[in-house]
Write an enzyme that holds these catalytic residues in place. Structure first.
Site, PDB file in Angstrom:
ATOM      1  N   ASP A  57       0.875  -1.177   0.000  1.00 29.67           N
ATOM      2  CA  ASP A  57       0.000   0.000   0.000  1.00 29.67           C
ATOM      3  C   ASP A  57       0.914   1.229   0.000  1.00 29.67           C
ATOM      4  N   GLU A 113      -6.221   5.895  -6.929  1.00 27.20           N
ATOM      5  CA  GLU A 113      -7.663   5.758  -7.049  1.00 27.20           C
ATOM      6  C   GLU A 113      -8.012   6.587  -8.273  1.00 27.20           C
ATOM      7  N   THR A 126      -3.055  12.920 -15.345  1.00 26.11           N
ATOM      8  CA  THR A 126      -4.240  13.040 -16.188  1.00 26.11           C
ATOM      9  C   THR A 126      -4.439  14.467 -16.692  1.00 26.11           C
ATOM     10  N   ASP A 127      -5.160  14.595 -17.804  1.00 32.28           N
ATOM     11  CA  ASP A 127      -5.513  15.934 -18.286  1.00 32.28           C
ATOM     12  C   ASP A 127      -6.594  16.580 -17.421  1.00 32.28           C
ATOM     13  N   GLU A 128      -7.228  15.777 -16.540  1.00 25.09           N
ATOM     14  CA  GLU A 128      -8.343  16.321 -15.743  1.00 25.09           C
ATOM     15  C   GLU A 128      -7.874  17.380 -14.745  1.00 25.09           C
ATOM     16  N   TYR A 155     -11.160  13.513  -7.442  1.00 24.42           N
ATOM     17  CA  TYR A 155     -10.115  12.754  -8.146  1.00 24.42           C
ATOM     18  C   TYR A 155      -9.100  13.694  -8.785  1.00 24.42           C
ATOM     19  N   SER A 156      -9.597  14.638  -9.599  1.00 23.45           N
ATOM     20  CA  SER A 156      -8.633  15.483 -10.331  1.00 23.45           C
ATOM     21  C   SER A 156      -7.894  16.419  -9.383  1.00 23.45           C
ATOM     22  N   LYS A 207      -5.088  14.352  -7.971  1.00 21.96           N
ATOM     23  CA  LYS A 207      -4.013  14.181  -8.953  1.00 21.96           C
ATOM     24  C   LYS A 207      -3.240  15.493  -9.130  1.00 21.96           C
ATOM     25  N   LEU A 225     -16.569   4.538 -18.667  1.00 25.49           N
ATOM     26  CA  LEU A 225     -17.603   4.606 -19.710  1.00 25.49           C
ATOM     27  C   LEU A 225     -17.554   3.435 -20.701  1.00 25.49           C
ATOM     28  N   ARG A 238     -14.813  13.896 -24.563  1.00 25.37           N
ATOM     29  CA  ARG A 238     -13.536  13.398 -24.058  1.00 25.37           C
ATOM     30  C   ARG A 238     -12.622  13.119 -25.260  1.00 25.37           C
ATOM     31  N   PRO A 293     -22.273  15.489 -10.732  1.00 25.97           N
ATOM     32  CA  PRO A 293     -21.984  16.827 -10.188  1.00 25.97           C
ATOM     33  C   PRO A 293     -20.585  17.290 -10.618  1.00 25.97           C
ATOM     34  N   GLY A 294     -20.468  18.548 -10.995  1.00 26.70           N
ATOM     35  CA  GLY A 294     -19.158  19.097 -11.388  1.00 26.70           C
ATOM     36  C   GLY A 294     -18.622  18.487 -12.666  1.00 26.70           C
ATOM     37  N   HIS A 295     -19.516  17.975 -13.513  1.00 26.96           N
ATOM     38  CA  HIS A 295     -19.118  17.240 -14.727  1.00 26.96           C
ATOM     39  C   HIS A 295     -18.390  18.164 -15.714  1.00 26.96           C
TER      40      HIS A 295
HETATM   41  P1  NAD Z   1      -6.886   1.674 -12.155  1.00 24.28           P
HETATM   42  O1  NAD Z   1      -7.880   2.191 -11.172  1.00 24.28           O
HETATM   43  O2  NAD Z   1      -7.326   0.720 -13.211  1.00 24.28           O
HETATM   44  O3  NAD Z   1      -5.679   0.966 -11.386  1.00 24.28           O
HETATM   45  C1  NAD Z   1      -5.081   1.543 -10.283  1.00 24.28           C
HETATM   46  C2  NAD Z   1      -4.131   0.538  -9.657  1.00 24.28           C
HETATM   47  O4  NAD Z   1      -3.525   1.177  -8.518  1.00 24.28           O
HETATM   48  C3  NAD Z   1      -4.835  -0.718  -9.138  1.00 24.28           C
HETATM   49  O5  NAD Z   1      -4.077  -1.858  -9.485  1.00 24.28           O
HETATM   50  C4  NAD Z   1      -4.859  -0.525  -7.644  1.00 24.28           C
HETATM   51  O6  NAD Z   1      -4.832  -1.734  -6.893  1.00 24.28           O
HETATM   52  C5  NAD Z   1      -3.592   0.296  -7.422  1.00 24.28           C
HETATM   53  N1  NAD Z   1      -3.678   1.065  -6.163  1.00 24.28           N
HETATM   54  C6  NAD Z   1      -4.705   1.849  -5.750  1.00 24.28           C
HETATM   55  N2  NAD Z   1      -4.435   2.337  -4.516  1.00 24.28           N
HETATM   56  C7  NAD Z   1      -3.207   1.872  -4.173  1.00 24.28           C
HETATM   57  C8  NAD Z   1      -2.379   2.029  -3.029  1.00 24.28           C
HETATM   58  N3  NAD Z   1      -2.764   2.758  -1.968  1.00 24.28           N
HETATM   59  N4  NAD Z   1      -1.181   1.413  -3.013  1.00 24.28           N
HETATM   60  C9  NAD Z   1      -0.764   0.660  -4.080  1.00 24.28           C
HETATM   61  N5  NAD Z   1      -1.523   0.448  -5.168  1.00 24.28           N
HETATM   62  C10 NAD Z   1      -2.722   1.053  -5.221  1.00 24.28           C
HETATM   63  O7  NAD Z   1      -6.218   2.976 -12.809  1.00 24.28           O
HETATM   64  P2  NAD Z   1      -5.677   3.205 -14.274  1.00 24.28           P
HETATM   65  O8  NAD Z   1      -6.810   3.593 -15.162  1.00 24.28           O
HETATM   66  O9  NAD Z   1      -4.798   2.057 -14.652  1.00 24.28           O
HETATM   67  O10 NAD Z   1      -4.786   4.514 -14.070  1.00 24.28           O
HETATM   68  C11 NAD Z   1      -3.395   4.425 -13.770  1.00 24.28           C
HETATM   69  C12 NAD Z   1      -2.836   5.819 -13.625  1.00 24.28           C
HETATM   70  O11 NAD Z   1      -3.026   6.549 -14.841  1.00 24.28           O
HETATM   71  C13 NAD Z   1      -3.501   6.649 -12.526  1.00 24.28           C
HETATM   72  O12 NAD Z   1      -2.509   7.382 -11.872  1.00 24.28           O
HETATM   73  C14 NAD Z   1      -4.452   7.564 -13.278  1.00 24.28           C
HETATM   74  O13 NAD Z   1      -4.649   8.773 -12.582  1.00 24.28           O
HETATM   75  C15 NAD Z   1      -3.682   7.782 -14.566  1.00 24.28           C
HETATM   76  N6  NAD Z   1      -4.503   8.084 -15.742  1.00 24.28           N
HETATM   77  C16 NAD Z   1      -5.549   7.281 -16.075  1.00 24.28           C
HETATM   78  C17 NAD Z   1      -6.287   7.564 -17.218  1.00 24.28           C
HETATM   79  C18 NAD Z   1      -7.437   6.685 -17.629  1.00 24.28           C
HETATM   80  O14 NAD Z   1      -8.158   7.046 -18.575  1.00 24.28           O
HETATM   81  N7  NAD Z   1      -7.642   5.533 -17.025  1.00 24.28           N
HETATM   82  C19 NAD Z   1      -5.957   8.672 -18.011  1.00 24.28           C
HETATM   83  C20 NAD Z   1      -4.864   9.467 -17.626  1.00 24.28           C
HETATM   84  C21 NAD Z   1      -4.141   9.165 -16.499  1.00 24.28           C
HETATM   85  P1  TYD Z   2     -15.295   8.066 -17.221  1.00 22.82           P
HETATM   86  O1  TYD Z   2     -15.023   6.845 -18.041  1.00 22.82           O
HETATM   87  O2  TYD Z   2     -15.769   7.906 -15.813  1.00 22.82           O
HETATM   88  O3  TYD Z   2     -13.973   8.968 -17.305  1.00 22.82           O
HETATM   89  P2  TYD Z   2     -13.728  10.493 -16.805  1.00 22.82           P
HETATM   90  O4  TYD Z   2     -14.846  10.902 -15.938  1.00 22.82           O
HETATM   91  O5  TYD Z   2     -12.460  10.345 -16.038  1.00 22.82           O
HETATM   92  O6  TYD Z   2     -13.607  11.298 -18.048  1.00 22.82           O
HETATM   93  O7  TYD Z   2     -16.383   8.937 -17.985  1.00 22.82           O
HETATM   94  C1  TYD Z   2     -16.171   9.366 -19.335  1.00 22.82           C
HETATM   95  C2  TYD Z   2     -17.329  10.239 -19.719  1.00 22.82           C
HETATM   96  O8  TYD Z   2     -18.514   9.413 -19.762  1.00 22.82           O
HETATM   97  C3  TYD Z   2     -17.621  11.339 -18.723  1.00 22.82           C
HETATM   98  O9  TYD Z   2     -18.054  12.507 -19.431  1.00 22.82           O
HETATM   99  C4  TYD Z   2     -18.777  10.788 -17.891  1.00 22.82           C
HETATM  100  C5  TYD Z   2     -19.514   9.902 -18.866  1.00 22.82           C
HETATM  101  N1  TYD Z   2     -20.181   8.717 -18.282  1.00 22.82           N
HETATM  102  C6  TYD Z   2     -21.523   8.467 -18.574  1.00 22.82           C
HETATM  103  O10 TYD Z   2     -22.177   9.215 -19.313  1.00 22.82           O
HETATM  104  N2  TYD Z   2     -22.104   7.350 -18.029  1.00 22.82           N
HETATM  105  C7  TYD Z   2     -21.423   6.505 -17.207  1.00 22.82           C
HETATM  106  O11 TYD Z   2     -22.006   5.502 -16.721  1.00 22.82           O
HETATM  107  C8  TYD Z   2     -20.050   6.774 -16.932  1.00 22.82           C
HETATM  108  C9  TYD Z   2     -19.265   5.874 -16.028  1.00 22.82           C
HETATM  109  C10 TYD Z   2     -19.465   7.890 -17.500  1.00 22.82           C
END
Ligand code: NAD
Ligand code: TYD
Length: 347
Positions: free
Chosen positions: A59, A84, A128-130, A153-154, A157, A193, A217, A285-287
């Site tokens: 962890d 997360e 992330t870009d968020e 979340y954002s 990050k 999504l 997106r 919220p805050g979308h």
């Molecule tokens: P994910 O949620 O699929 O995976 C996250 C991983 O981190 C999991 O394996 C989880 O067990 C591990 N984890 C969570 N809390 C932990 C802790 N306290 N200690 C150790 N491990 C822990 O996420 P993802 O989509 O693979 O994203 C990976 C990274 O990329 C993140 O930092 C995210 O912010 C970034 N990112 C994701 C996206 C996207 O679209 N998914 C886009 C841009 C950036």
């Molecule tokens: P998501 O995959 O949660 O990524 P992020 O919020 O990090 O961009 O969502 C992508 C887009 O899809 C976002 O505008 C929210 C929307 N969305 C839905 O419309 N329905 C859903 O069930 C989910 C999970 C997301």
């Protein structure tokens, strides 16, 4: 080199390790992951027996455990994926986001500072870009866009990005950052999504579209993101940030309709009943309205560009979910969680 990857059992981390561990036998990969609900060790089955790969359950919010892993493996490079990562969960319960994304990143930076004297090592922060917040109808995020996060979340990050830059400026820690747009592809937990819509459509469940479905997106195939990260690790400049994106802006409703069409084609079914599952639900919220990445810097400086188009990447993704129903079912039923508890909780 010893490359310590955090969060390697999650979506992007597992795609990264599955791709690079067999291709880079000269490097040893250490995967530390807490194995939260979002992790799945089954995603790493193909590499788990390889000589240049090792897993430890850690962890990152536990400073002593992070220190112990650093002492055991003495990494040369850290690639920090662990987080997360789901916006909706951060609205329902933000605490874990602060703990993992901010405190966890802080612990890793402290361990790096301790074991890397005098500007050695490399900490690559995956972000992330968020962090840039929401765009209106015009414009794109560049590396100098002001931070303006909307969700817990954002915001978490963004805080972690600031810590990473502060450790570079204050302590001279060698860092690189990448801020990427929305990823999709194999092994993504079906709460985001695209995999949510695929698995709901296959189960005949409603496809919940937030608001009017007009939010935009910029979608990037996960393997393209992984290659961009490795390009920056190898060739990016220390202390720099690189934005990564697919130049591929799509409205949510178009994403969902595209998925229905591809699913219909791939399964030989009629598209109308699938589209009939589309249900407009209360907005998040805050979308954030729109994300768009200007990836000029990584393209011109490092020569990276995405290989997949949205059409090719989406079809590959649909095919993967069709061919891996067992993976999705295990994630959804919690069978893999039981496996983890059985194999890891009692160690
Ligand atoms: P994910 O949620 O699929 O995976 C996250 C991983 O981190 C999991 O394996 C989880 O067990 C591990 N984890 C969570 N809390 C932990 C802790 N306290 N200690 C150790 N491990 C822990 O996420 P993802 O989509 O693979 O994203 C990976 C990274 O990329 C993140 O930092 C995210 O912010 C970034 N990112 C994701 C996206 C996207 O679209 N998914 C886009 C841009 C950036
Ligand atoms: P998501 O995959 O949660 O990524 P992020 O919020 O990090 O961009 O969502 C992508 C887009 O899809 C976002 O505008 C929210 C929307 N969305 C839905 O419309 N329905 C859903 O069930 C989910 C999970 C997301």
């Amino acid at each position: 080199m010893i490359i310590l990857v955090t969060g390697g059992a999650g979506f992007i981390g597992a795609n990264f390790l599955d791709h690079y561990v067999p291709r880079l036998p000269e490097h040893r990969f250490v995967n530390i992951d807490k194995l939260t609900y979002a992790a799945n060790l089954g995603s790493l089955a193909a590499i788990s027996g390889r000589d240049n790969y090792v897993f430890r359950r850690v962890d990152i919010a536990d400073a002593a455990a992070v220190d112990a892993a650093f002492d055991e493996f003495k990494p040369d490079v850290v690639i920090h994926f662990a987080a997360e990562s789901h916006v909706d969960r951060s609205i329902a319960g933000p605490r874990e986001f602060v703990r993992t994304n901010i405190e966890g990143t802080f612990n890793l930076l402290e361990s790096c500072r301790r074991i890397w004297p005098g500007g050695t090592g490399l900490f690559h922060h995956v972000s992330t870009d968020e962090v840039y917040g929401s765009l209106g109808d015009e414009g794109m995020f560049t590396e100098t866009t002001r931070y303006d996060p909307s969700s817990p979340y954002s915001a978490s990050k963004a805080a972690s990005d600031h810590l990473v830059r502060a450790y570079h400026r204050t302590f001279g820690l060698p860092v690189k950052l990448t801020n990427c747009s929305n990823n999709y592809g194999p092994l993504q937990f079906p709460e985001k999504l695209i995999p949510l819509m695929i698995s709901n459509a296959l189960d005949g469940k409603p496809l919940p579209v937030y608001g009017q479905g007009t939010n935009v997106r910029d979608w990037l195939y996960v393997q393209d993101h992984c290659e961009a990260i490795w390009t920056v690790v190898e060739h990016g400049r220390v202390g720099e940030t690189y934005n990564i994106g697919g130049n591929n802006e799509v409205r949510n409703i178009e994403v969902v309709k595209n998925l229905c069409r591809i699913l219909a084609e791939e399964t030989g079914k009629d598209v109308a009943p699938l589209e009939g599952l589309i249900t407009y639900v209360k907005d998040r919220p805050g979308h954030d309205l729109r994300y768009a990445i200007d990836a000029t810097k990584i393209r011109t400086e490092l020569g990276w560009s995405p290989k997949e188009t949205f059409a090719t990447g989406l079809r590959k993704t649909v095919r993967w979910y069709l061919d891996n129903r067992a993976w999705v079912d295990s994630v959804r039923t919690g069978a893999y969680r039981q496996w983890i508890e059985h194999n890891y909780e009692r160690r």
